[in-house]
Scaffold this motif. Structure first.
Motif, short mmCIF file in Angstrom:
data_model
loop_
_atom_site.label_atom_id
_atom_site.label_comp_id
_atom_site.label_asym_id
_atom_site.label_seq_id
_atom_site.Cartn_x
_atom_site.Cartn_y
_atom_site.Cartn_z
N TRP A 33 0.83 -1.20 0.00
CA TRP A 33 0.00 0.00 0.00
C TRP A 33 0.86 1.24 0.00
O TRP A 33 1.94 1.27 0.59
CB TRP A 33 -0.90 0.00 1.23
CG TRP A 33 -1.90 -1.09 1.16
CD1 TRP A 33 -1.71 -2.41 1.45
CD2 TRP A 33 -3.24 -0.98 0.69
NE1 TRP A 33 -2.85 -3.12 1.21
CE2 TRP A 33 -3.81 -2.27 0.74
CE3 TRP A 33 -4.02 0.08 0.23
CZ2 TRP A 33 -5.11 -2.52 0.35
CZ3 TRP A 33 -5.32 -0.17 -0.15
CH2 TRP A 33 -5.86 -1.46 -0.08
N GLY A 34 0.34 2.24 -0.67
CA GLY A 34 1.05 3.50 -0.70
C GLY A 34 0.09 4.66 -0.65
O GLY A 34 -1.07 4.55 -1.06
N TRP A 35 0.58 5.75 -0.11
CA TRP A 35 -0.12 7.03 -0.19
C TRP A 35 0.71 7.95 -1.08
O TRP A 35 1.94 8.05 -0.90
CB TRP A 35 -0.30 7.65 1.18
CG TRP A 35 -1.41 7.06 1.99
CD1 TRP A 35 -1.31 6.09 2.94
CD2 TRP A 35 -2.80 7.40 1.89
NE1 TRP A 35 -2.56 5.79 3.45
CE2 TRP A 35 -3.49 6.58 2.84
CE3 TRP A 35 -3.54 8.29 1.13
CZ2 TRP A 35 -4.87 6.65 3.03
CZ3 TRP A 35 -4.91 8.36 1.31
CH2 TRP A 35 -5.57 7.55 2.25
N ALA A 48 4.18 7.70 1.48
CA ALA A 48 4.43 6.61 2.43
C ALA A 48 4.02 5.31 1.79
O ALA A 48 3.11 5.28 0.93
CB ALA A 48 3.63 6.83 3.72
N ALA A 49 4.67 4.23 2.21
CA ALA A 49 4.34 2.92 1.65
C ALA A 49 4.74 1.83 2.63
O ALA A 49 5.65 2.02 3.45
CB ALA A 49 5.05 2.71 0.32
N PHE A 50 4.05 0.68 2.54
CA PHE A 50 4.41 -0.45 3.38
C PHE A 50 3.74 -1.71 2.84
O PHE A 50 2.90 -1.67 1.95
CB PHE A 50 4.02 -0.20 4.84
CG PHE A 50 2.54 -0.35 5.16
CD1 PHE A 50 1.55 0.06 4.30
CD2 PHE A 50 2.15 -0.88 6.38
CE1 PHE A 50 0.21 -0.05 4.61
CE2 PHE A 50 0.81 -1.01 6.72
CZ PHE A 50 -0.17 -0.60 5.84
N GLY A 65 8.68 11.67 10.29
CA GLY A 65 8.48 12.22 11.62
C GLY A 65 7.16 12.94 11.79
O GLY A 65 6.78 13.28 12.92
N ARG A 66 6.45 13.17 10.69
CA ARG A 66 5.16 13.86 10.78
C ARG A 66 3.99 12.97 10.33
O ARG A 66 2.89 13.10 10.86
CB ARG A 66 5.18 15.13 9.91
CG ARG A 66 6.24 16.13 10.29
CD ARG A 66 6.08 17.44 9.52
NE ARG A 66 6.21 17.28 8.08
CZ ARG A 66 5.27 17.60 7.20
NH1 ARG A 66 4.12 18.10 7.60
NH2 ARG A 66 5.50 17.45 5.90
N PHE A 67 4.23 12.10 9.36
CA PHE A 67 3.17 11.24 8.82
C PHE A 67 3.42 9.80 9.25
O PHE A 67 4.56 9.36 9.38
CB PHE A 67 3.16 11.30 7.29
CG PHE A 67 2.69 12.60 6.70
CD1 PHE A 67 2.52 13.74 7.46
CD2 PHE A 67 2.41 12.67 5.34
CE1 PHE A 67 2.08 14.93 6.91
CE2 PHE A 67 1.97 13.86 4.77
CZ PHE A 67 1.81 14.99 5.55
N THR A 68 2.32 9.07 9.43
CA THR A 68 2.41 7.65 9.80
C THR A 68 1.38 6.86 9.00
O THR A 68 0.19 7.20 9.02
CB THR A 68 2.15 7.44 11.30
OG1 THR A 68 3.08 8.23 12.06
CG2 THR A 68 2.32 5.97 11.66
N ILE A 69 1.84 5.81 8.34
CA ILE A 69 0.94 4.92 7.61
C ILE A 69 0.65 3.71 8.49
O ILE A 69 1.54 3.21 9.18
CB ILE A 69 1.56 4.51 6.25
CG1 ILE A 69 0.54 3.76 5.39
CG2 ILE A 69 2.83 3.70 6.44
CD1 ILE A 69 1.03 3.51 3.96
N SER A 70 -0.60 3.26 8.49
CA SER A 70 -0.97 2.13 9.33
C SER A 70 -2.14 1.39 8.71
O SER A 70 -2.71 1.82 7.70
CB SER A 70 -1.32 2.60 10.75
OG SER A 70 -2.45 3.44 10.72
N ASN A 104 10.71 -3.53 -4.82
CA ASN A 104 11.28 -2.19 -4.78
C ASN A 104 10.28 -1.18 -4.22
O ASN A 104 10.22 -0.05 -4.66
CB ASN A 104 11.73 -1.75 -6.17
CG ASN A 104 12.69 -0.59 -6.11
OD1 ASN A 104 13.40 -0.40 -5.14
ND2 ASN A 104 12.70 0.21 -7.17
N ILE A 105 9.50 -1.61 -3.23
CA ILE A 105 8.49 -0.72 -2.69
C ILE A 105 9.12 0.52 -2.07
O ILE A 105 8.51 1.58 -2.01
CB ILE A 105 7.61 -1.45 -1.65
CG1 ILE A 105 6.43 -0.55 -1.26
CG2 ILE A 105 8.43 -1.88 -0.44
CD1 ILE A 105 5.43 -1.22 -0.38
N ARG A 106 10.38 0.40 -1.68
CA ARG A 106 11.06 1.55 -1.07
C ARG A 106 11.05 2.76 -1.99
O ARG A 106 10.99 3.90 -1.55
CB ARG A 106 12.51 1.17 -0.75
CG ARG A 106 13.34 2.28 -0.12
CD ARG A 106 14.80 1.87 -0.05
NE ARG A 106 14.99 0.70 0.80
CZ ARG A 106 15.22 0.77 2.10
NH1 ARG A 106 15.30 1.94 2.69
NH2 ARG A 106 15.39 -0.32 2.81
#
Length: 126
Positions: A33-35, A48-50, A65-70, A104-106
């Motif tokens: 998933w990505g934003w 962001a992605a994970f 440090g400001r955004f968090t994906i969950s 290569n999601i990074r």
């Protein structure tokens, strides 16, 4: 066909917070998933992605440090918590998903993601 529906966008003042939601029409297990966001006149960029089920998360330097994906598996929903918002965060935000291996999601390349939501607007005023 997988459907993604974003919500949670809006207008806030600088320093404020918003939580974006991306509700999926399928289970989140073993998926990527990505934003992403796109401001007028600019290219779409990964924020962001994970990979669900554990593993690393990745963030653009501008939001670290400001955004968090969950995720919430019970609700088939992926979130983007955005704190300390800045005017430069103003953009249309999209969630995206991939259900095949993504080594290569990074890189958070938008071309790697097959399914996209319609977007939700975030406007941050100074």
């Amino acid at each position: 066909q997988v459907q993604l529906v974003e919500s949670g966008g809006g207008s806030v003042q600088a320093g404020g917070s918003l939580r974006l939601s991306c509700a999926a029409s399928t289970y989140l297990y073993s998926s990527y998933w990505g934003w992403f966001r796109q401001a007028p006149g600019k290219e779409r960029e990964g924020v962001a992605a994970f990979k669900t089920g554990g593993g690393s998360t990745f963030y653009a330097d501008s939001v670290k440090g400001r955004f968090t994906i969950s995720q919430n598996n019970a609700k088939n929903t992926v979130y983007l918590q955005m704190n300390s918002l800045k005017p430069e965060d103003t953009a249309m935000y999209f969630c995206a998903a991939r259900f095949a291996p993504c080594p290569n999601i990074r890189s958070m390349a938008s071309s790697a993601f097959a399914f996209w939501g319609q977007g939700t607007q975030v406007t941050v005023s100074s």
